[in-house]
Design an enzyme around this catalytic site. Structure first.
Site, PDB file in Angstrom:
ATOM      1  N   THR A  83       0.856  -1.175   0.000  1.00  0.00           N
ATOM      2  CA  THR A  83       0.000   0.000   0.000  1.00  0.00           C
ATOM      3  C   THR A  83       0.894   1.229   0.000  1.00  0.00           C
ATOM      4  O   THR A  83       2.012   1.177   0.516  1.00  0.00           O
ATOM      5  CB  THR A  83      -0.923   0.040   1.233  1.00  0.00           C
ATOM      6  N   CYS A 196      -1.562   5.354  -5.294  1.00  0.00           N
ATOM      7  CA  CYS A 196      -2.434   4.473  -4.528  1.00  0.00           C
ATOM      8  C   CYS A 196      -2.453   3.168  -5.290  1.00  0.00           C
ATOM      9  O   CYS A 196      -2.623   3.171  -6.515  1.00  0.00           O
ATOM     10  CB  CYS A 196      -3.840   5.062  -4.394  1.00  0.00           C
TER      11      CYS A 196
END
Length: 231
Positions: A83, A196
């Site tokens: 992430t 992202c």
């Protein structure tokens, strides 16, 4: 091959992409039925989202540091955090383990610098776009990042959590992202960081003439290189 520990679940969509892409790269290099030796600690995403919304980054760091320790104890030779946003708590994760931590910004900045680019647009969650950790981390690595205006940031963030993280990919959202990318290019961005790990599942290089830096793809290549590195 070296064993890679992945801290995942943020979201399950991006973690699945990491797992699949790493194994494809290893198979491409090794052939036959070879696959990557991977250990996965998949955290409960809502617990992390609750920490984000409360601003309780200390608790989030504790959760992820414990996941990293578990991976090391299980035999991981290095740990990767699947992430972008939660690299805000990279320091406690790194402090919790004695094996290498494959930081996403190291890989991303290296790829961008290798192409002679120094100014990029940055898309991600509002934490990634607004908080200093990501932009300052890039600056320390020689990259200047510019971000969309606040209205665009709010919509980018909404799409990530309400759509992409639950596997909902729409043409309207893709169009919005592409428009935002082109506005950033008009402001001087030579390329765009898809900061992202879910954005690369929505926006593809063929959607825009602006160079895209898909952080998942870049991070995955760094992971595969580590796995194949001689012990």
């Amino acid at each position: 091959m070296n064993t890679l520990g992945i801290i995942g679940g943020m979201s399950p969509e991006s973690t699945a992409a990491y797992y699949t892409q790493i194994n494809r790269l290893i198979n491409r290099q090794k052939g036959s039925n070879h696959s990557a030796p991977i250990l996965l600690a998949s955290v409960e995403f809502q617990e992390i989202v609750d920490c984000q919304q409360r601003g309780d980054w200390h608790k989030a760091g504790e959760i992820l540091a414990q996941a990293a320790r578990t991976l090391e104890q299980a035999g991981a030779d290095a740990v990767l955090l699947a992430t972008n946003t939660m690299h805000k708590v990279a320091a406690p994760i790194q402090a919790a383990i004695g094996v290498p931590f494959l930081h996403i910004l190291d890989s991303v900045a290296e790829r961008i610098r290798a192409q002679g680019i120094r100014t990029v647009g940055l898309l991600g969650t509002r934490f990634t776009m607004q908080d200093a950790f990501y932009r300052e981390g890039l600056a320390e690595r020689g990259i200047q990042a510019i971000v969309p205006d606040e209205c665009a940031q709010a919509e980018i963030h909404r799409i990530i959590f309400e759509e992409l993280c639950v596997g909902n990919f729409t043409e309207n959202s893709r169009h919005f992202y592409v428009q935002t990318i082109e506005r950033l290019a008009a402001q001087g961005a030579q390329g765009i960081i898809l900061g992202c790990t879910e954005i690369g599942l929505l926006v593809r290089p063929e959607d825009t003439a602006v160079p895209l830096y898909d952080t998942t793809e870049i991070h995955v290549h760094a992971a595969a290189e580590f796995i194949l590195r001689p012990a």
